[in-house]
Design an enzyme around this catalytic site. Structure first.
Site, PDB file in Angstrom:
ATOM      1  N   GLU A  97       0.872  -1.155   0.000  1.00  0.00           N
ATOM      2  CA  GLU A  97       0.000   0.000   0.000  1.00  0.00           C
ATOM      3  C   GLU A  97       0.920   1.218   0.000  1.00  0.00           C
ATOM      4  OE1 GLU A  97      -2.784   0.169   3.241  1.00  0.00           O
ATOM      5  OE2 GLU A  97      -3.547   2.099   2.567  1.00  0.00           O
ATOM      6  N   ARG A 137       5.115 -13.192   9.282  1.00  0.00           N
ATOM      7  CA  ARG A 137       5.811 -11.949   8.999  1.00  0.00           C
ATOM      8  C   ARG A 137       7.141 -11.941   9.752  1.00  0.00           C
ATOM      9  NH1 ARG A 137       2.301  -8.045   9.158  1.00  0.00           N
ATOM     10  NH2 ARG A 137       3.626  -6.285   9.600  1.00  0.00           N
ATOM     11  N   LYS A 167       4.722   0.648  10.446  1.00  0.00           N
ATOM     12  CA  LYS A 167       4.827   1.886   9.670  1.00  0.00           C
ATOM     13  C   LYS A 167       4.510   3.098  10.540  1.00  0.00           C
ATOM     14  CE  LYS A 167       3.534   0.212   5.046  1.00  0.00           C
ATOM     15  NZ  LYS A 167       2.361   0.012   4.184  1.00  0.00           N
TER      16      LYS A 167
HETATM   17  P1  ATP Z   1      -0.226  -1.675   6.590  1.00  0.00           P
HETATM   18  O1  ATP Z   1      -1.033  -2.659   5.809  1.00  0.00           O
HETATM   19  O2  ATP Z   1      -0.569  -1.596   8.015  1.00  0.00           O
HETATM   20  O3  ATP Z   1      -0.112  -0.351   5.949  1.00  0.00           O
HETATM   21  P2  ATP Z   1       1.957  -3.429   5.988  1.00  0.00           P
HETATM   22  O4  ATP Z   1       3.259  -3.464   6.677  1.00  0.00           O
HETATM   23  O5  ATP Z   1       1.122  -4.647   5.953  1.00  0.00           O
HETATM   24  O6  ATP Z   1       1.228  -2.216   6.618  1.00  0.00           O
HETATM   25  P3  ATP Z   1       1.736  -3.329   3.093  1.00  0.00           P
HETATM   26  O7  ATP Z   1       2.158  -2.238   2.209  1.00  0.00           O
HETATM   27  O8  ATP Z   1       0.323  -3.720   3.101  1.00  0.00           O
HETATM   28  O9  ATP Z   1       2.216  -2.916   4.537  1.00  0.00           O
HETATM   29  O10 ATP Z   1       2.632  -4.598   2.838  1.00  0.00           O
HETATM   30  C1  ATP Z   1       2.957  -5.091   1.568  1.00  0.00           C
HETATM   31  C2  ATP Z   1       3.305  -6.553   1.675  1.00  0.00           C
HETATM   32  O11 ATP Z   1       4.389  -6.749   2.563  1.00  0.00           O
HETATM   33  C3  ATP Z   1       2.149  -7.361   2.212  1.00  0.00           C
HETATM   34  O12 ATP Z   1       1.983  -8.511   1.403  1.00  0.00           O
HETATM   35  C4  ATP Z   1       2.552  -7.713   3.597  1.00  0.00           C
HETATM   36  O13 ATP Z   1       2.007  -8.946   3.957  1.00  0.00           O
HETATM   37  C5  ATP Z   1       4.068  -7.751   3.498  1.00  0.00           C
HETATM   38  N1  ATP Z   1       4.680  -7.439   4.798  1.00  0.00           N
HETATM   39  C6  ATP Z   1       4.461  -6.359   5.551  1.00  0.00           C
HETATM   40  N2  ATP Z   1       5.152  -6.426   6.713  1.00  0.00           N
HETATM   41  C7  ATP Z   1       5.830  -7.598   6.683  1.00  0.00           C
HETATM   42  C8  ATP Z   1       6.727  -8.262   7.587  1.00  0.00           C
HETATM   43  N3  ATP Z   1       7.070  -7.745   8.772  1.00  0.00           N
HETATM   44  N4  ATP Z   1       7.228  -9.460   7.208  1.00  0.00           N
HETATM   45  C9  ATP Z   1       6.897  -9.996   6.020  1.00  0.00           C
HETATM   46  N5  ATP Z   1       6.075  -9.427   5.131  1.00  0.00           N
HETATM   47  C10 ATP Z   1       5.535  -8.252   5.445  1.00  0.00           C
END
Ligand code: ATP
Ligand code: MG
Length: 611
Positions: free
Chosen positions: A84, A319, A329
């Site tokens: 995102e 994760r 974030k």
């Molecule tokens: P948010 O959705 O709260 O904004 P997010 O960290 O999930 O934060 P995204 O931009 O949705 O951010 O993440 C993009 C991809 O990265 C998603 O597929 C998510 O599952 C993966 N991702 C995010 N954080 C982690 C992590 N700590 N370890 C592994 N994959 C991650």
């Protein structure tokens, strides 16, 4: 490696009503803790359960006959990385990027970069740009042959809307006009089923009319919402008629003011996957409870003729949780906004831009991702594993230099004044073919202040009055004393040298000394700014259990010093890495370093000395 008790974290799931990405639910079934010895990680075969799944799909030919809309055969592995654009990517995203792009590469498939931009208020072009940059820097590409597979969920807004109208007409969705309070009250709980909305059975034509008027901007935010018609009594809260569209009068960074209704993430995501013919849709564990809706919506749309089978399948992995770091974030934003760090690319930040500026290589991050593997249960990875991957990547690659970080003058009283001679050292100790470095030896040198002790501790073999040490690549010297200032601080050390002890000459083997210290000629050394970075937090779990992570900040995570470097180090180009002997791996800062005026960042020390 130890095993800890099961831990459960509930993050209040809100069925279908959170904006953007709806409720999250983590079940951390077991905490596996990977030790800080990189060898442990290297010797344990990296496990990735997704490879088993892909292998089985290949064996059964599951995706073998899929074609695109023009009839062209598709690769049997199509993954996507779906960030995102609402912030900077961090080390956790790096794991996901290496996983998705790595699988596509290894199986001859392709990986799409898709911006999940369904939440207009938090997203921005700035984030799109940095994400593109970070994925490319990590070494991956969304090009496949001549095709470019970069997408935006917002490109599908028209299709998503069309499908929503069809869902209503097929009896799978309805416009709900309950107030927010009513909806919350009728949602039920984990132990109690929800209650049907009194609008649930309104005629399809009425729902379609309302949806069109929602789209036309006739209503205020929250007045109506489009919901899937599934089961208000489902034990899975995500299946209790989740919201799929809501009214949001907001400007979108790409579609501008065209829309005032936006699809929910849980609706847009599976459909985007299906539009792009994704085969394996890989996401983090908190989406496990969202999978039934993922499957439900695609099944319905396949029935409606929008998609052909086989449909994409969602798989969840744990994760990354990295010790001594935070990967939220929101909290990273707080560090930047409160100026606790010097920006998103501060070398102490776990953002990809920060890790890059710190000096990590893309290869070391890929190695790290490989070593930690992909598991189905949550684990903590020790920061030492990341640092170990960097050391293992750079050890073979980078040239060596001498640097004195905490300089103290050493005066060789029996060395002729004004005289210099050349000393020689290998560019790399295991690669003679890379050649030799040459640097001057003279009467006054810089040595490390802690290589001298007026009164030695037990087992101290370096300089102290009466002791002999070898000046690395140079001569053996015997310490004769030191000069102090009025406060008693040592300001210079004196010694005499043995002219027949020079390293590499025949006589040198006649000298047996226990200490071997490094030095830089005072008249020839290059003065440079060096930034000594360390872990940002002193607590391995700075934000665990709702702790205030600001209390865990490591006050020594950054110190800026003036050092003396071996001549030649001033020619190191920005973003080139070196090893400063005995000190660790350093990089010429990509922003502030210029040839002739180098600024170095310490990436990591040579050994894991963290206490
Ligand atoms: P948010 O959705 O709260 O904004 P997010 O960290 O999930 O934060 P995204 O931009 O949705 O951010 O993440 C993009 C991809 O990265 C998603 O597929 C998510 O599952 C993966 N991702 C995010 N954080 C982690 C992590 N700590 N370890 C592994 N994959 C991650
Ligand atoms: Mg996310």
């Amino acid at each position: 490696m130890g095993w800890f008790l099961p831990v459960r974290v509930d993050l209040a799931p809100i069925v279908g009503l959170g904006y953007g990405k709806i409720g999250r639910y983590f079940i951390l079934t077991a905490f596996r803790f990977m030790g800080n010895d990189s060898n442990t990680a290297a010797s344990a075969a990296p496990s990735n359960f997704l490879r088993g799944i892909i292998d089985a799909d290949s064996a059964s030919g599951k995706y073998a006959s899929k074609t695109d809309a023009t009839g062209k055969p598709l690769p049997t592995v199509i993954t996507r990385f779906p960030p995102e654009p609402n912030g900077y990517l961090h080390i956790g995203h790096a794991k996901s990027i290496c996983l998705n792009f790595g699988l596509a590469r290894d199986y001859g498939g392709r990986c799409h970069l898709r911006f999940d931009d369904t939440n207009p208020t938090k997203e921005d072009q700035e984030y799109v740009d940095t994400i593109i940059d970070s994925v490319q820097w990590l070494g991956f590409s969304w090009a496949h042959g001549s095709e470019n597979h970069q997408y935006f969920a917002s490109d599908y807004f028209d299709k998503l809307y069309e499908m929503a109208e069809w869902l209503i007409s097929a009896g799978h969705a309805y416009v709900d006009s309950q107030s927010a309070e009513e909806m919350a009250a009728n949602r039920g709980s984990f132990s109690e089923p929800g209650k049907n909305s009194r609008f649930r059975d309104r005629p399809a034509a009425e729902s379609i009319d309302l949806l069109r008027r929602m789209k036309a901007g006739e209503f205020k935010d929250g007045e109506h919402v489009l919901r899937a018609k599934i089961d208000m009594a489902s034990p899975n809260m995500n299946m209790r008629d989740p919201a799929i569209y809501r009214i949001r009068h907001a400007h979108h960074h790409r579609t501008g003011d065209k829309w005032c209704i936006y699809p929910m993430y849980d609706y847009a995501h599976p459909i985007s996957d299906a539009i792009e013919n994704i085969t394996h849709s890989i996401c983090t564990l908190e989406f496990q409870d969202h999978r039934p809706f993922y499957d439900w919506i695609l099944e319905r749309l396949a029935e409606g003729g929008f998609f052909n089978k086989p449909l994409p399948h969602q798989y969840e992995f744990a994760r990354l949780n990295l010790t001594y770091a935070i990967t939220s974030k929101r909290k990273l934003l707080q560090l930047v906004e409160e100026k606790i760090v010097d920006g998103w690319d501060d070398p102490r930040m776990p953002t990809i831009v920060g890790i890059r500026r710190r000096g990590y290589t893309p290869e070391s991050l890929q190695l790290f991702a490989e070593r930690i593997g992909v598991a189905k249960s949550a684990s903590w990875i020790d920061m030492g594993v990341l640092e170990g991957a960097l050391r293992d990547d750079l050890d073979e690659k980078v040239p060596r230099f001498v640097s004195v970080l905490n300089p103290l003058k050493l005066i060789i009283d029996n060395y002729p004044e004004g005289h210099t001679e050349e000393c020689t050292a290998p560019v790399h100790p295991h690669h003679p073919e890379r050649g030799q470095r040459h640097f001057a030896f003279s009467r006054e040198l810089w040595i490390e202040a802690d290589d001298f002790m007026e009164v030695p501790e037990k087992a101290y073999f370096r300089l102290f009055p009466g002791n002999k040490v070898r000046l690395r690549y140079g001569f053996v010297v015997e310490c004769t004393g030191c000069d102090k200032d009025a406060s008693g601080k040592v300001i210079a050390v004196h010694c005499n040298y043995y002219p027949d002890s020079k390293s590499g000459t025949e006589g040198s083997s006649n000298f047996k000394v226990k200490g071997n210290i490094h030095w830089v000629s005072a008249a020839h050394g290059v003065r440079a700014e060096v930034r000594l970075y360390d872990r940002l937090f002193k607590d391995p779990h700075p934000d665990a259990g709702g702790k205030d992570f600001k209390l865990a900040l490591n006050p020594h995570a950054k110190s800026v010093i003036t050092a003396y470097l071996e001549p030649g180090a001033e020619k190191v180009l920005p973003e080139d890495r070196v090893q400063f002997e005995r000190h660790g791996y350093f990089v010429a800062d990509r922003i502030d370093s210029t040839p002739g005026r180098p600024v170095f960042n310490r990436i990591v020390t040579l050994k894991d000395s963290w206490k």
